[in-house]
Design a protein around this motif. Structure first.
Motif, PDB file in Angstrom:
ATOM      1  N   SER A  25       0.825  -1.200   0.000  1.00 25.47           N
ATOM      2  CA  SER A  25       0.000   0.000   0.000  1.00 25.47           C
ATOM      3  C   SER A  25       0.868   1.263   0.000  1.00 25.47           C
ATOM      4  CB  SER A  25      -0.908   0.009   1.243  1.00 25.47           C
ATOM      5  OG  SER A  25      -1.871  -1.002   1.103  1.00 25.47           O
ATOM      6  N   MET A  71       2.470   3.720  -9.209  1.00 25.85           N
ATOM      7  CA  MET A  71       1.275   4.134  -9.953  1.00 25.85           C
ATOM      8  C   MET A  71       1.309   5.638 -10.258  1.00 25.85           C
ATOM      9  SD  MET A  71      -2.629   3.137  -8.960  1.00 25.85           S
ATOM     10  CE  MET A  71      -2.785   4.258  -7.605  1.00 25.85           C
ATOM     11  N   GLN A  72       1.984   6.396  -9.372  1.00 27.78           N
ATOM     12  CA  GLN A  72       2.080   7.845  -9.596  1.00 27.78           C
ATOM     13  C   GLN A  72       3.234   8.209 -10.547  1.00 27.78           C
ATOM     14  OE1 GLN A  72       2.521   9.304  -5.597  1.00 27.78           O
ATOM     15  NE2 GLN A  72       0.608   8.294  -4.977  1.00 27.78           N
ATOM     16  N   ARG A  91     -14.877  -5.093  -7.807  1.00 27.24           N
ATOM     17  CA  ARG A  91     -14.631  -3.827  -7.123  1.00 27.24           C
ATOM     18  C   ARG A  91     -14.509  -4.084  -5.616  1.00 27.24           C
ATOM     19  NH1 ARG A  91     -19.441  -0.389  -8.194  1.00 27.24           N
ATOM     20  NH2 ARG A  91     -20.235  -1.387  -6.328  1.00 27.24           N
ATOM     21  N   GLY A  92     -13.411  -3.594  -5.044  1.00 24.02           N
ATOM     22  CA  GLY A  92     -13.202  -3.741  -3.606  1.00 24.02           C
ATOM     23  C   GLY A  92     -12.689  -5.113  -3.207  1.00 24.02           C
ATOM     24  N   PHE A 132      -9.867  -8.524  -3.301  1.00 25.81           N
ATOM     25  CA  PHE A 132      -8.447  -8.835  -3.416  1.00 25.81           C
ATOM     26  C   PHE A 132      -8.186  -9.981  -4.383  1.00 25.81           C
ATOM     27  CE2 PHE A 132      -7.297  -7.391   1.173  1.00 25.81           C
ATOM     28  CZ  PHE A 132      -7.524  -6.078   0.806  1.00 25.81           C
ATOM     29  N   ASP A 160      -6.279   1.543   4.811  1.00 24.66           N
ATOM     30  CA  ASP A 160      -4.829   1.560   4.644  1.00 24.66           C
ATOM     31  C   ASP A 160      -4.360   0.611   3.574  1.00 24.66           C
ATOM     32  OD1 ASP A 160      -5.478  -0.730   5.888  1.00 24.66           O
ATOM     33  OD2 ASP A 160      -4.086  -0.491   7.597  1.00 24.66           O
ATOM     34  N   ASP A 161      -5.307  -0.080   2.952  1.00 25.82           N
ATOM     35  CA  ASP A 161      -4.913  -1.008   1.896  1.00 25.82           C
ATOM     36  C   ASP A 161      -5.190  -0.363   0.544  1.00 25.82           C
ATOM     37  OD1 ASP A 161      -4.359  -4.159   1.483  1.00 25.82           O
ATOM     38  OD2 ASP A 161      -5.620  -3.322  -0.123  1.00 25.82           O
ATOM     39  N   VAL A 162      -4.236  -0.429  -0.300  1.00 21.43           N
ATOM     40  CA  VAL A 162      -4.333   0.275  -1.558  1.00 21.43           C
ATOM     41  C   VAL A 162      -5.493  -0.229  -2.408  1.00 21.43           C
ATOM     42  CG1 VAL A 162      -2.664  -1.245  -2.718  1.00 21.43           C
ATOM     43  CG2 VAL A 162      -3.043   1.069  -3.561  1.00 21.43           C
ATOM     44  N   PHE A 163      -5.730  -1.560  -2.299  1.00 14.25           N
ATOM     45  CA  PHE A 163      -6.812  -2.117  -3.121  1.00 14.25           C
ATOM     46  C   PHE A 163      -8.171  -1.717  -2.565  1.00 14.25           C
ATOM     47  CE2 PHE A 163      -3.163  -4.802  -3.885  1.00 14.25           C
ATOM     48  CZ  PHE A 163      -3.106  -4.745  -5.257  1.00 14.25           C
ATOM     49  N   ALA A 164      -8.271  -1.736  -1.243  1.00  9.33           N
ATOM     50  CA  ALA A 164      -9.526  -1.315  -0.630  1.00  9.33           C
ATOM     51  C   ALA A 164      -9.773   0.151  -0.929  1.00  9.33           C
ATOM     52  CB  ALA A 164      -9.459  -1.555   0.877  1.00  9.33           C
ATOM     53  N   GLN A 212      -8.742   1.874  -3.537  1.00 11.75           N
ATOM     54  CA  GLN A 212      -9.148   2.006  -4.937  1.00 11.75           C
ATOM     55  C   GLN A 212     -10.632   1.696  -5.092  1.00 11.75           C
ATOM     56  OE1 GLN A 212      -7.510   2.862  -7.797  1.00 11.75           O
ATOM     57  NE2 GLN A 212      -5.847   3.591  -6.482  1.00 11.75           N
ATOM     58  N   SER A 213     -11.011   0.642  -4.435  1.00 13.84           N
ATOM     59  CA  SER A 213     -12.408   0.235  -4.536  1.00 13.84           C
ATOM     60  C   SER A 213     -13.315   1.305  -3.948  1.00 13.84           C
ATOM     61  CB  SER A 213     -12.583  -1.091  -3.801  1.00 13.84           C
ATOM     62  OG  SER A 213     -13.933  -1.412  -3.756  1.00 13.84           O
ATOM     63  N   ARG A 221     -16.361   3.498  -5.696  1.00 12.01           N
ATOM     64  CA  ARG A 221     -17.727   3.568  -5.183  1.00 12.01           C
ATOM     65  C   ARG A 221     -18.108   5.019  -4.900  1.00 12.01           C
ATOM     66  NH1 ARG A 221     -18.427  -0.287  -0.217  1.00 12.01           N
ATOM     67  NH2 ARG A 221     -20.574   0.474  -0.406  1.00 12.01           N
ATOM     68  N   ALA A 242      -6.105   8.372  -4.250  1.00  8.10           N
ATOM     69  CA  ALA A 242      -5.399   7.624  -5.295  1.00  8.10           C
ATOM     70  C   ALA A 242      -3.906   7.721  -5.090  1.00  8.10           C
ATOM     71  CB  ALA A 242      -5.809   8.146  -6.655  1.00  8.10           C
ATOM     72  N   ASP A 243      -3.483   8.853  -4.525  1.00  7.39           N
ATOM     73  CA  ASP A 243      -2.051   9.009  -4.244  1.00  7.39           C
ATOM     74  C   ASP A 243      -1.680   8.485  -2.864  1.00  7.39           C
ATOM     75  OD1 ASP A 243      -1.847  10.196  -6.659  1.00  7.39           O
ATOM     76  OD2 ASP A 243      -1.986  12.252  -5.902  1.00  7.39           O
ATOM     77  N   MET A 244      -2.588   7.861  -2.180  1.00  5.07           N
ATOM     78  CA  MET A 244      -2.391   7.283  -0.845  1.00  5.07           C
ATOM     79  C   MET A 244      -2.079   8.386   0.194  1.00  5.07           C
ATOM     80  SD  MET A 244      -2.992   4.088  -0.926  1.00  5.07           S
ATOM     81  CE  MET A 244      -2.332   3.472   0.599  1.00  5.07           C
TER      82      MET A 244
END
Lengths: 492, 858
Positions: A287, A294-295, A380-381, A383, B77-81, B83-84, B88, B137-139
């Motif tokens: 994370s 990505m940036q 979406r959302g 893992f 704190d999770d990047v995938f969460a 993003q999701s 939404r 998106a940039d965390m």
């Protein structure tokens, strides 16, 4: 050896997988059998009418395993008549989660956690239930699981049903790699063409070359925080060639306190100086690293196939500018030896203390059906990443992950080796390794000292568990991976 | 008279219904219109005020959801969460953008200022959210959280406050409009109710009038109908006939007349019917009782009963049938009879069905099996006839007759076999003899009847007991069976008598071979209870057809031949011949003539002198019986004495002889002092009751000293019933009577007898004396006997002395008394009295003691 997989190669791979499909279960059949068995259990009175399955998933798993807006959960409940009670558990080892939640029927565990879970009797040996309900953990394309022995087995016992696929992939900035100016500068600096790295040494050179922190570009943001250190060290070690394809010899003598172990550690440590300044900080996991890439602030990163999904998303600065390539290897005897390991992986395990173990197993059987599982991958959302061969052919998934990344993903599996130690106390073994790798990466000990300390710690852990017992577990672990699996494409 | 105008019920009803229907329709139409108008007003009010409220509520909910997503975003704190969550969040923003736009348009119609305020606040809030999405998106989660806390909070609250304010205003307006609408609706409902009441009243009045008219007339009809029903006489029905009710009244009047007529007939028929029903019911009850009784009889009958349709399946079996056959009712019912009749020969089953179906009775007794158990059963199959005499069913009875068979076989066996030896008995022997004779007659061959009597068996039985005798008989039976040919029949006729039937002979001599084998089989001694016993067979043989053609004649002749064998010395066989037959006839004739001989004075006593050996003096005489029959002439004692012994006459004859001898003794003792009279007593006479008393009586009657009377008995008497004999001898001895053992040497010659019993005299049999001059063994025996007697202190009498050599020898051996023809023949009392009393016989020449009377032949 070069890993270049284009559209044509990917098509051939899928075609080969299709040819091997003979005998595999038809899509939907597995799910229907599971539903019928669940209804039969209810009708026969084997389980009470009001029985419900208690599942405990991490927050990111909820959407993946129960569906967006819980649509999979609703469908299962409507068709089977069995309710699901979901519970969110924290991001911590499955061992702790299962101990803290004794009433849970179903949860997820990582592959390297299996020995501890099984040895402590926390998870069910699923082999009898597979037989009872006619469920085959088939590794045959185009519908089968991808390398199920790596993610579901311990020896000959089926411990988990794979529900995720997490081998490592190297992501590079295509725009920089193909830039004529960069190529010229590289040739001038290193005397060779700028190209996809075949070895860890070449990878280090690229990281060094592109490391320009004053311009906001790091050479690599490969993770170096403490808790996940083993994931990025292990491919370097296992790629040293025999006998270093294992961590121990047959009598549990660690093999890592060796030139191979030291070389792997040195390679692991070397990236730190070409990385972001906080890369060694606790909690600086994917994370932290993946948003940097990505940036557009890093030339490279190593992560699972989920990275491709992330980097290809609409908010990504590197969308269309990155490339996925196989992990580098080590040059051994004139040949490049490569290896990979599944690092995370959400494998479904049935708690041995659960009240509705059979129903939980049947839900898992239904969920991982070729058709149903398509609805869990890349949602979406969620893992969950592809874990069945048929996922790779699905257009939605191909659009999400990019066709190129999926081709590399498919080709990395044959090179994959089992993660972790395969021993009871795996958490302790891994923690010792992580700690010493972190010390080495922090410059507090040398690579050889880190390996010596780790070896010493491992001996103590082995002693604590009993050498003979550990040897017998190791024998089971190794024997399981001696079995060849269908569907895996041999690396070239 | 002018009839009233006819106006039927149908037109009346139609008119009524049409009027009432029109009235109801008018009321309903009017009411419906009123309710429709009221409802439309209410719906309009709701649409105008409630729908905006609902939309407002949805808007508020979605806004709250968006705010939640925003709040969660800063804590992932999770990047995938993350993003999701951003995905939404953006989707919700887009949706709300549209929703708020539509709502603002609606709101702007009534409250344009509020609509402008809402749009402004939403733009502000949305821009903050966009900023957070970019940061996420940039965390940069800290920045996200900062905006959530300070930047977006106020716009969000402003939107919510504005929406709440609008909601309150809308809700108040809606409430007011709703109350007005409901008041209007209540007023309309009351108007409608009044209209319904008026309409209802009109219809009620119309119906009441019509109903009253119809009901009254129907009531009159009903009253007459009730009277008719209860049999009460009613008068004229007063209903005007201008409509259908009037028609009904007239028809009812006619019908009432017919009903009354028919009722009388029906009552009579009903009484008759009830009587017949009662009789039939009684008959049925009686039949039912009989049926139940018969059913119980069948069910409880120990005989198995099966009923089957002719040519069809079994319909019924009773419990006894199942018990006897061991097969359940389920296994039998609905099976073809031919398959459950179970007879050994299938032809019997066919025959049974044929016979029974034709009206006959078929019966069979056969062995059968019930599981592992064998049993005998009697089957009887016959037809069951219906009331018209037709055979409709077959009745199979099955009876377990095992016990009867066993008893019958036992009786049959006992009737034909000897239980002791297991050999055929007399009845079966006769049957076998008849079969052998029939076969010989058919084949032109010969058959033999061999009558066997065991020698000395009676002595064994008497001395050693019946148990020993029975054992001996069983062993004899075995030896006989082993000695004959396979086809020969060995039977026990009774006692120690056996019969062998030998058929298939060509010559009579073949029977001799069989007889010799039998005699040979008796050579070895029998061992009973570790005691060795000797017995031998005396066999009489009669041959068909030489010795008779009738089986009974053959048996009789074999019996006679057996006696011949006995008389000839025992342990031998004799063929039947004419002389045997003649002798038999002679014995019968003697027996016949002997009866009454005493009364007819055909008998007399002769006396034979007893001579003292050393002196030749007469010391006494032996009384001997003689018979001179008018028919048979002089009959030898050897012929008639056995016959008398056999038929029992010997007792009377013996008593007579004793009395004669005592009477003679009484006379002679007066002439010669110490004269001794010897009298022979047969065994039968000796053991006859009152023998001792009779002797005592004679002694007393004739005043004879007991010491001058000598009773002679034979050794054979001592062999049987020694205890009884011993008692009698002791009593005689106690009387003082002399006791003499006659014919010593011919029997057992047991020294123990002489020692145990109180004998005074021993008489050596004449057969030893006859050859004493030539035969050394005879001489040795005589010497031994004399020595033995002397040793025991007994007197010795030698019988049969005929020569001087014999006399001299006997004198030389110190023999005491002599008797024989050397001294003379037995003579009558008168002759003896004249010649021998007080006489003396001269000794042989050269004998120094020779003196006295010379030999005088009788």
């Amino acid at each position: 050896m070069t890993w270049t997989v284009g559209r044509k190669g990917f098509a051939c791979l899928l075609a080969a997988a299709m040819l091997l499909a003979f005998g595999a279960a038809r899509a939907g059949e597995q799910a229907e059998r599971a539903l019928a068995a669940a209804r039969q259990l209810l009708d026969s009175g084997a389980v009470p009418r009001n029985a419900s399955i208690r599942v405990a998933f991490k927050s990111g798993n909820i959407a993946a395993l129960l569906g967006p807006e819980l649509e999979l959960q609703k469908e299962w409940e409507q068709r089977s008549g069995v309710m699901i009670t979901a519970k969110v558990i924290p991001q911590q080892p499955a061992l702790q989660n299962l101990k803290a939640n004794p009433d849970v029927d179903l949860t997820v565990a990582r592959t390297h956690e299996f020995p501890d879970l099984l040895e402590q009797g926390l998870v069910e040996d699923l082999t009898p239930m597979l037989k009872e309900f006619g469920f085959r953990i088939d590794g045959t394309p185009p519908q089968g699981f991808i390398r199920p022995r790596l993610q579901g087995y311990l020896g000959d016992k089926v411990v988990a049903i794979p529900a995720d696929g997490d081998v490592l992939i190297l992501y590079l900035r295509r725009d920089l790699l193909e830039s004529p100016a960069e190529r010229a500068a590289f040739r001038k600096a290193y005397g060779r063409d700028l190209a996809i790295p075949a070895t860890w040494q070449e990878y280090d050179q690229l990281a060094e070359f592109f490391h320009r922190p004053q311009k906001g570009l790091y050479g690599t943001v490969e993770q170096r925080e403490r808790d996940t250190a083993w994931m990025f060290w292990l491919p370097r070690y296992l790629g040293q060639g025999a006998p270093y394809r294992q961590l121990f010899d047959d009598r549990l003598k660690p093999l890592i306190d060796s030139p191979a172990g030291v070389a792997a550690t040195e390679s692991y440590v070397r990236t730190v100086r070409h990385s972001a300044p906080e890369i060694l900080g606790d909690g600086k996991d994917y994370s932290y690293t993946t948003p940097i890439f990505m940036q557009g602030k890093a030339f490279s990163v190593i992560f699972t196939i989920a990275g491709a999904k992330l980097f290809n998303s609409s908010g990504s600065a590197v969308r269309g500018k990155f490339m996925a390539v196989p992990l580098p290897g080590n040059r051994v005897g004139g040949k490049v030896v490569r290896s990979n390991v599944p690092i995370y992986g959400n494998n479904l395990v049935v708690s041995s203390r659960g009240a509705q173990r059979k129903l939980a197993f049947l839900f898992t059987m239904w969920l991982t059906d070729p058709d149903n599982s398509l609805r869990t991958v890349g949602v979406r959302g969620g893992f969950t990443d592809p874990f069945r061969w048929n996922h790779l052919a699905d257009q939605r998934i191909r659009d999400l992950y990019t066709q190129e990344a999926l081709a590399v993903f498919a080709k990395e599996w044959p090179a994959a080796l089992p993660p972790g130690t395969g021993l009871p106390g795996d958490g302790d073994y891994i923690a010792a390794l992580n700690q010493n790798l972190w010390l080495a990466a922090s410059g507090k000990v040398s690579a050889s000292e880190a390996m010596r300390r780790t070896s010493h710690d491992w001996e103590a852990i082995t002693q604590q568990h009993g050498r003979d017992k550990q040897a017998s577990w190791l024998k089971i672990f190794n024997a399981g991976f001696a079995v060849s699996e269908p569907g895996a494409v041999s690396p070239k | 008279m002018k009839l009233p105008t006819r106006f039927g019920l149908l037109p009346q009803l139609l008119l009524g219904f049409v009027g009432a229907g029109m009235l109801v329709a008018m009321v309903l139409w009017t009411g419906n219109r009123m309710l429709e108008r009221s409802s439309e007003r209410l719906v309009t009010t709701l649409e105008r005020h409630v729908r905006p409220l609902a939309r407002l509520h949805t808007l508020q909910s979605r806004l709250g959801g968006l705010r939640n997503l925003e709040l969660e975003l800063g804590h992932l704190d999770d990047v995938f969460a993350l993003q999701s969550q951003v995905t939404r969040l953006r989707a919700e923003m887009t949706t709300l953008d549209t929703e708020i736009g539509k709502f603002s348009l609606t709101l702007g119609q009534n409250s344009p200022k509020e609509a402008q305020r809402l749009a402004g606040h939403w733009r502000d809030y949305r821009s903050r959210l966009e900023q957070q999405a970019r940061l996420a998106a940039d965390m940069d989660l800290a920045a996200v959280r900062a905006i959530t806390t300070s930047g977006s909070h106020l716009p969000y609250l402003s939107i919510q406050a504005l929406l709440n304010e609008v909601a309150e205003q809308t809700e108040a307006a809606a409430d007011l409009a709703y109350r007005k609408a409901t008041d209007d609706q209540a007023e309309q409902r009351w108007d409608f109710l009044k209209l319904v009441l008026i309409g209802g009243l009109v219809i009620f009045i119309g119906l009441a009038y019509s109903g009253r008219t119809v009901v009254r007339r129907i009531g009159i009809l009903s009253e007459h109908a009730q009277k008719l029903a209860t049999g009460v006489e009613s008068g004229h029905i007063a209903i005007s006939p201008h409509d259908e009710i009037g028609d009904l009244a007239q028809a009812f009047g006619a019908m009432r007349q017919q009903v009354l007529t028919r009722e009388a007939a029906l009552r009579s028929a009903q009484a008759d019917l009830e009587r017949r029903v009662q009789e039939r019911t009684a008959d049925l009850k009686s039949a039912n009782r009989r049926l139940v009784r018969f059913s119980q009889v069948v069910e409880q009958n120990p005989v198995g009963i099966l009923v089957a349709r002719i040519g069809g399946m079994v319909e019924f079996v009773n419990p006894a049938y199942c018990r006897i056959t061991g097969r359940s009712a389920d296994d039998t019912i609905e099976q073809p009879l031919i398959e459950v009749i179970h007879v050994a020969d299938p032809l019997d089953a066919d025959s049974a069905l044929r016979v029974a179906t034709a009206g006959g009775i078929w019966e069979l007794e056969q062995p059968s099996r019930r599981g592992d158990q064998a049993y005998w059963e009697r089957l009887r199959l016959g037809a069951v006839l219906d009331e018209r005499g037709r055979a409709t069913h077959l009745l199979l009875s099955r009876e377990d007759i095992t016990e009867q068979r066993v008893q019958m076989e036992k009786i049959t066996y006992q009737a034909h076999y000897d239980l002791l030896t297991g050999l055929p008995n007399r009845a079966l022997a006769n049957d076998r003899l008849m079969q052998a004779v029939s076969r010989a007659r058919r084949d032109g061959g010969r058959a033999a009847a061999m009558f066997i009597d065991l020698d000395n068996f009676k002595e064994v039985n008497d001395t050693l007991g019946h148990a020993t005798g029975d054992t001996l008989l069983r062993q004899v039976a075995q030896r006989l069976t082993g000695a004959v040919r396979g086809d020969d029949v060995v039977a026990r006729l009774g006692g120690d008598e056996f019969l062998i039937v030998a058929g298939g002979l060509v010559h009579g001599d073949e029977a001799a071979a069989i007889a010799e084998k039998i005699i040979s089989a008796f050579t070895d001694v029998f061992t009973v209870d570790e005691r060795e016993l000797n017995t031998s067979p005396s066999i009489g043989i009669a041959i068909y057809p030489d010795d008779g053609t009738d089986p009974m004649v053959l048996l009789r002749n074999a019996d006679l031949a057996m006696y011949e064998a006995k008389d000839s010395g025992r342990n031998m066989y004799r063929f039947y011949n004419r002389s045997i037959h003649d002798l038999s006839l002679q014995r019968l004739e003697i027996g016949r003539c002997l009866r009454g001989a005493l009364e007819r004075q055909e008998l007399h006593v002769v006396y034979h002198p007893l001579v003292r050996a050393d002196s030749g003096c007469i010391i006494g005489a032996e009384a001997l019986l003689r018979w001179n029959s008018p028919e048979l002439g002089e009959v030898q004692p050897a012929l008639f004495i056995p016959v008398a012994e056999q038929n029992g006459l010997i007792v009377d004859l013996g008593r007579w002889v004793l009395r004669e001898a005592c009477a003679t003794l009484a006379r002679w003792r007066l002439r010669q002092d110490g004269f001794v009279m010897a009298v022979n007593v047969s065994p039968r006479q000796f053991k006859a009751s009152g023998f001792v008393a009779m002797v005592k009586e004679c002694l007393h009657e004739f005043d004879v000293p007991p010491g001058q009377l000598e009773i002679e008995i034979t050794e054979g008497l001592l062999l049987r019933n020694q205890d009884e004999v011993s008692v009698i001898l002791d009593e005689l001895h106690a009387l003082g009577v002399r006791l003499s053992m006659d014919d010593f040497g011919t029997g057992y010659s047991s020294l123990s007898y002489l020692r145990e019993f109180p004998f005074h005299t021993v008489k050596i049999d004449r057969s030893f004396i006859r050859d004493v001059s030539e035969d050394r063994s005879d001489r040795a025996l005589v010497i031994a006997a004399v020595r033995m007697a002397q040793a025991l202190g007994l007197q010795i009498i030698a019988e049969g002395v005929e020569t001087d050599e014999q006399w001299s020898f006997l004198v030389g051996q110190d023999c005491d008394i002599l008797q024989g023809f050397r001294f003379g023949m037995p003579v009558t009392e008168s002759n003896f009295g004249k010649t021998w009393v007080n006489a003396r016989v001269s000794r042989p020449e050269g004998d120094e003691h020779s003196q006295g009377v010379p030999f005088i032949p009788v």
